[in-house]
Design a protein around this motif. Sequence first.
Motif: not given
Lengths: 393, 275
Positions: A7, A10, A13, A19
């Motif tokens: 993954t 981040y 949003y 991801t």
Amino acid sequence: MEGLFHTMSYTGYVYPNETVIPWTILIVVYPYMTGLVAGAFTVSSMYHVFGIQKYKPVARFALLTALCFMLFVPAPLLLHLGHPERAFNAMITPHLTSAFAMFGFFAAFYIILVSLESWFAFRVDNVARSKSPNRLKRFFYRALTLWSDDVSERARAFDHKWLFVLAIIGIPGAHGLHGYVGFVFGSLKAREWWGSDLMPVIFLFSAVISGVALLIVLYVVVSKVRRTPIDQDCLRGLAQTLWGFLMFGVLIEVVELANLFYKNLEGIELIRTFIEGPLFFSYIVLQFGIGAALPILILTVMMFSGTRGTPFVVGTFASATLALVSVFMMRWNVVIGGQEISKTMKGLLSYNLEIWGPEGLMAAIGVLVAPLILLWIMTRLFPPWEPTKQPVS
Amino acid sequence: MKEKMNKSEAARRVFLRKLVRAALSGAALVGASTLLGRKTMAAAKSFPTPDYDWTKHQWGYGIDATRCIGCLRCVEACKIENGVSLDAHHFRTWVERYVYLEGEEHARVDSQSDPQNIAASGSEKVYRFDNRYEGKKVTKAFFVPKMCNHCENPSCVQVCPTGATYRTKDGVVLIDHEYCIGCQYCVQACPYGARFFNYEQRVTDKCTWCYHRITKGLKPACVEVCPVNARIFGDLNDPDSDISRFIRDNRVQVLKPSMGNHPNCYYVGIDKEVV
């Protein structure tokens, strides 16, 4: 499921599905390799099509380089596919609206073309080698000549005619193949960082830069290993090509960036944050600064002051190495960078490069080194070098 | 010498002719077997429901964001119904929360897969929005359920190199998991982030509007479980269906209309900040 996927972290949003990165370092290597192929082929064509004599010492080596890299271009793609055993589905039932549907055909066509061209380029040499006293060697080279040992004037003229025709077809072939890779990215409207009409052009310029740079590096290294003098005219020609294309390449990328900022579309603030922040080192420092501006400066100074001999070789070698880094970083910044900007335009992701595993750093290095090993074997089987000539200076 | 050359040339011609013949028959064999293979596969996999006629329907989906309470039962139902991997990175549907705090120009956005929300629920398999805005001055807040938009002009279908992803005649975008090569070009092309890579099957995955249910006259799982009727589904061909009435009675919007994809998920009550 654990350990099957990696993954990305981040900020801001991002869509939940974003991801996990879809295209990894292997898809960075893939356009890098097609670019090297197109660039190496360009050098070979400068002699074979346009008759520029100074490229003669590396013309056949360039052809072999293009062939070896091209043979490995499908490797990163196959390693990336979820079902590589189904790869031929794209050729059996090509979905013609897809920018990628024709890739298999184009790649196959190009491999056949470069193989044929190499066959003609090395035929006379192979005939000579087929007279070897070693039985195995004799059989190998005789099979490659298809049991024809005709090296008459007429046969040579025939070879040259075909070499010329194939090289002409190869120019749009090689550049089409690579421009097409640029189109695969440039035509994706979903990603602001990719969706640009200039993408195929940027890819093409960087392809020539990387291919010429690779040949400079290999030519210098091979000459040192073989202890043969470097043809100064040839190296100067390659350096000039690199110099010119670097300048054009940087200019087009700057135009592209200016265009992006001037259009000022939604999400531009995020792109600004991205370039000033996470992308700064790989984009501004490596790709533009150390990778492009520095070699342009070195080459300009050398051309301006008429540097010759060893300093010129060292300067050109260094510039070419930097240019290779720059183009690799360009592919990285496009492929990885594009995916680090969320489609929400409200968040940035950060790719964590795996070391091991099928889509990791080691796999990518393996894919990049494999063509070099093949090239070494090929140059042993088919020495592409012209008889040594005394250095000019 | 000449005779010898002619002899070798003739032998070479025979060899080349054989080579071409072998190549042609090989190609024919591959071609025939693939065509046959495709036919049987198509026959076996035509529909999940045998007597369903896909020319008789045109499915559409409505989302009333003013009704959504962010309970996330839809997300849970979808994961169970479709066997979607129970982690925070693979969703056929998800819900976004938009919150404007007093004095702030832009909304704060999160979804159920936000680490803080997972921490609040205690597991990636349990979906919950946390209470992070408790005690703060909220000026405006709402939830937006998201999913595949089953676009009329889908970018994913356009870019699929094999045709494994396609749009059905009744307006649903599906993926043939037996034919997908797993290149993820479609994942890149979707402007809505609706697609993901199914690491168990090694193919791309996404919402099907529960095609196995709707072809039997049932509603998609997410619509079925929604306690507030925020999710509306039906046949656009039927003027009295829930979706036809929803579109007729409301001023509906679609997501990212500038992409030109013509989504078939119609929204009511979304805001300029919705992405």
